[in-house]
Design a protein around this motif. Sequence first.
Motif, PDB file in Angstrom:
ATOM      1  N   ARG B 179       0.888  -1.181  -0.037  1.00 55.38           N
ATOM      2  CA  ARG B 179      -0.024   0.040  -0.068  1.00 55.38           C
ATOM      3  C   ARG B 179       0.727   1.276  -0.229  1.00 55.38           C
ATOM      4  NH1 ARG B 179      -4.400  -1.103   4.687  1.00 55.38           N
ATOM      5  NH2 ARG B 179      -5.770  -2.145   3.644  1.00 55.38           N
ATOM      6  N   ILE B 180       0.282   2.233  -0.660  1.00 54.07           N
ATOM      7  CA  ILE B 180       0.726   3.596  -0.569  1.00 54.07           C
ATOM      8  C   ILE B 180      -0.100   4.438   0.013  1.00 54.07           C
ATOM      9  CG2 ILE B 180       1.326   5.558  -2.016  1.00 54.07           C
ATOM     10  CD1 ILE B 180       2.185   3.615  -4.345  1.00 54.07           C
ATOM     11  N   ILE B 181       0.358   5.339   0.933  1.00 51.17           N
ATOM     12  CA  ILE B 181      -0.600   6.171   1.529  1.00 51.17           C
ATOM     13  C   ILE B 181      -0.335   7.548   0.920  1.00 51.17           C
ATOM     14  CG2 ILE B 181      -1.382   7.098   3.868  1.00 51.17           C
ATOM     15  CD1 ILE B 181      -0.961   4.059   3.881  1.00 51.17           C
ATOM     16  N   ILE B 216      -1.898   4.901 -14.284  1.00 51.40           N
ATOM     17  CA  ILE B 216      -0.981   4.145 -13.855  1.00 51.40           C
ATOM     18  C   ILE B 216      -1.279   2.401 -13.449  1.00 51.40           C
ATOM     19  CG2 ILE B 216       0.980   3.799 -12.117  1.00 51.40           C
ATOM     20  CD1 ILE B 216       0.922   6.671 -11.495  1.00 51.40           C
ATOM     21  N   ASP B 217      -0.806   1.867 -14.454  1.00 51.13           N
ATOM     22  CA  ASP B 217      -1.026   0.337 -14.277  1.00 51.13           C
ATOM     23  C   ASP B 217      -2.525   0.139 -13.793  1.00 51.13           C
ATOM     24  OD1 ASP B 217       1.823   0.259 -15.078  1.00 51.13           O
ATOM     25  OD2 ASP B 217       2.554  -0.146 -13.060  1.00 51.13           O
ATOM     26  N   GLY B 236      -3.510  -6.979  -7.038  1.00 45.85           N
ATOM     27  CA  GLY B 236      -2.733  -7.684  -6.259  1.00 45.85           C
ATOM     28  C   GLY B 236      -1.247  -7.841  -6.512  1.00 45.85           C
ATOM     29  N   ARG B 237      -0.974  -7.512  -7.549  1.00 46.23           N
ATOM     30  CA  ARG B 237       0.470  -7.387  -8.150  1.00 46.23           C
ATOM     31  C   ARG B 237       1.378  -6.333  -7.338  1.00 46.23           C
ATOM     32  NH1 ARG B 237      -1.209  -7.636 -13.591  1.00 46.23           N
ATOM     33  NH2 ARG B 237      -0.892  -5.712 -13.847  1.00 46.23           N
ATOM     34  N   ASP B 238       2.471  -6.765  -7.130  1.00 44.60           N
ATOM     35  CA  ASP B 238       3.489  -5.872  -6.101  1.00 44.60           C
ATOM     36  C   ASP B 238       3.571  -4.554  -6.567  1.00 44.60           C
ATOM     37  OD1 ASP B 238       3.725  -8.065  -4.164  1.00 44.60           O
ATOM     38  OD2 ASP B 238       5.829  -8.512  -4.822  1.00 44.60           O
ATOM     39  N   ILE B 239       3.726  -3.469  -6.107  1.00 48.46           N
ATOM     40  CA  ILE B 239       3.675  -2.310  -6.225  1.00 48.46           C
ATOM     41  C   ILE B 239       5.071  -2.106  -6.432  1.00 48.46           C
ATOM     42  CG2 ILE B 239       3.632   0.367  -5.612  1.00 48.46           C
ATOM     43  CD1 ILE B 239       0.830  -0.643  -4.556  1.00 48.46           C
ATOM     44  N   PHE B 241       7.560   0.241  -5.326  1.00 48.11           N
ATOM     45  CA  PHE B 241       7.640   1.355  -4.528  1.00 48.11           C
ATOM     46  C   PHE B 241       8.830   2.519  -4.861  1.00 48.11           C
ATOM     47  CE2 PHE B 241       5.190  -1.571  -1.930  1.00 48.11           C
ATOM     48  CZ  PHE B 241       4.338  -0.758  -1.398  1.00 48.11           C
ATOM     49  N   SER B 242       9.691   1.868  -5.601  1.00 43.51           N
ATOM     50  CA  SER B 242      10.905   3.072  -5.944  1.00 43.51           C
ATOM     51  C   SER B 242      10.325   4.101  -6.967  1.00 43.51           C
ATOM     52  CB  SER B 242      11.920   2.180  -6.586  1.00 43.51           C
ATOM     53  OG  SER B 242      11.603   1.610  -7.726  1.00 43.51           O
ATOM     54  N   ARG B 243       9.210   3.523  -7.981  1.00 39.69           N
ATOM     55  CA  ARG B 243       8.554   4.716  -8.704  1.00 39.69           C
ATOM     56  C   ARG B 243       7.641   5.850  -7.820  1.00 39.69           C
ATOM     57  NH1 ARG B 243       5.227   1.111 -12.862  1.00 39.69           N
ATOM     58  NH2 ARG B 243       5.057   3.165 -13.931  1.00 39.69           N
ATOM     59  N   TYR B 244       7.428   5.460  -6.775  1.00 39.97           N
ATOM     60  CA  TYR B 244       6.409   6.430  -6.199  1.00 39.97           C
ATOM     61  C   TYR B 244       7.058   6.801  -4.845  1.00 39.97           C
ATOM     62  CZ  TYR B 244       3.664   3.840  -9.408  1.00 39.97           C
ATOM     63  OH  TYR B 244       3.429   3.283 -10.671  1.00 39.97           O
ATOM     64  N   PRO B 245       8.058   7.462  -4.728  1.00 39.89           N
ATOM     65  CA  PRO B 245       9.013   7.680  -3.379  1.00 39.89           C
ATOM     66  C   PRO B 245       7.949   8.699  -2.769  1.00 39.89           C
ATOM     67  CG  PRO B 245       9.908   8.975  -5.407  1.00 39.89           C
ATOM     68  CD  PRO B 245       9.111   8.002  -5.622  1.00 39.89           C
TER      69      PRO B 245
END
Lengths: 286, 286
Positions: B179-181, B216-217, B236-239, B241-245
């Motif tokens: 998850r991204i907050i 985005i995806d 459910g694929r892994d995000i 995270f390096s693309r969304y710092p």
Amino acid sequence: MFDGGIGPITVSTLKEAEFFLKGGFRDILYAVSIVPSKCRRVHDLMRAGMRPDDPVVMAITRLLHESPGANFLGYLTHAGDSYNCPNISAIKKHAVQERDAVVKCAEAAQEIGITPKIVSMGSTPTATFSEDLTGIDEVRAGVFTFQDLFQANLGVCQTGDIALSVLTTVISHKKDQNRIIIDAGGMALSKDRGTAGQKNDHKFGLVCTVESGEVIDDLIVESANQEHGIITSRSGRDIDFSRYPIGRLLSILPNHVCMTAAAHDEYHIYGNKQEILHIWHRCHGW
Amino acid sequence: MFDGGIGPITVSTLKEAEFFLKGGFRDILYAVSIVPSKCRRVHDLMRAGMRPDDPVVMAITRLLHESPGANFLGYLTHAGDSYNCPNISAIKKHAVQERDAVVKCAEAAQEIGITPKIVSMGSTPTATFSEDLTGIDEVRAGVFTFQDLFQANLGVCQTGDIALSVLTTVISHKKDQNRIIIDAGGMALSKDRGTAGQKNDHKFGLVCTVESGEVIDDLIVESANQEHGIITSRSGRDIDFSRYPIGRLLSILPNHVCMTAAAHDEYHIYGNKQEILHIWHRCHGW
């Protein structure tokens, strides 16, 4: 409400922080994750929240304590999950868990020689049913101020305790459909459907008389278009339309008071004779 | 947008009517039922809407036409039900039905010697797919201005046509939960879940890049707390995270643009280089 007060208060936007600062508050807690520009050193460790037993908690504690640019104050938790408790006994257990989590962090800090100044917990359900606040310096309970139907469903309050409602006018009758149309829709009530998954689904709100504030029979706001709401009876029983003539005022209890209040610029505080005693201004935006 | 314009425009609150009047508009349609104090004569006949073949339509027409205090202008309909059409062919059929309903009223009025000045229809879906507007003087389509995910689901637009999004910042990562907050929650996005019953449930919105505006995806705003949103991947694929710092800007497409826009005081109009070209102020309240 806070006449001359300087806090403490918890806010969730910087706009709110500025609003209360301007109002004289000096003890303001911004309870949202910060972006790196505000605190470069903790960038890599930032979380929306950590488990209290995660070793990273003490790593961050040390980092902040030792940083010349930061001032480590203590620990904070919010039992968001208490909103999903099925009954009061579950909320009580949750309150114990919440207290323990944050107090244990404080104890672990003591063990590495760091004394937190503030140990803070809170959520309206756990604040209401906590039986032991040993080790806690601050309880933050937001909805508590007004209460709402979501909290009433949790058992935190009765519908008669809900201190905020939306004033609306009957603007039309659809007798063939057993419906009353009011001039409060999604814009005035919000589209929050927080009670949808609870034991009593109140759709978009319960209908009360303006005079006594009592819930009227089984009337419910069944749906909310942009500026219209549709009232019907939950049981399907025929509505006595003569009791709700066009032009009659009604008041609607909100599912989630935070969302509903945000739709309005002011709170109008009423006295026993429906006279306006005060007008409180709200703070909008970010 | 309406530089120097005087209308026509349709509004749903008196506050909006005043706002546009102040801005120079002179042809303003208030499309909400009125209360008795405004038109005592039609009090007993008022409806949120009538079937076009209901004899009461002609009774009201006559009453208004003959009333010294009223000025009968014509007929108006809004195909709210077009929002429930499963496909474009159903919307087209609905557009025919909508036109027929209101044009037939106008014809019936002609038969009793009354000529309506305006015959008005409209909803964004029927406005988009109407193939015959004979007899119609005015088409009112609101969401049309910006479009949204609900309309995209109906086939009225593509996601790339949606002209309004909410700018937000990544404020935290929850890698263990994929998850991204973000700092846009229910307050910024609204709690509208209009796409919940449609073919693609977009939860609280689709996630786009700020640079290209492209989705985005399969990122989606899965839930919206008060000031936080939680992004996850639909599959459910892994995000990555390096693309969304933390600190990265994203933009969120709204389910229902009317509700989302209402949460904000201004529209910021962006150019191709993400520079702000204009700021449009909104009208709040009632």
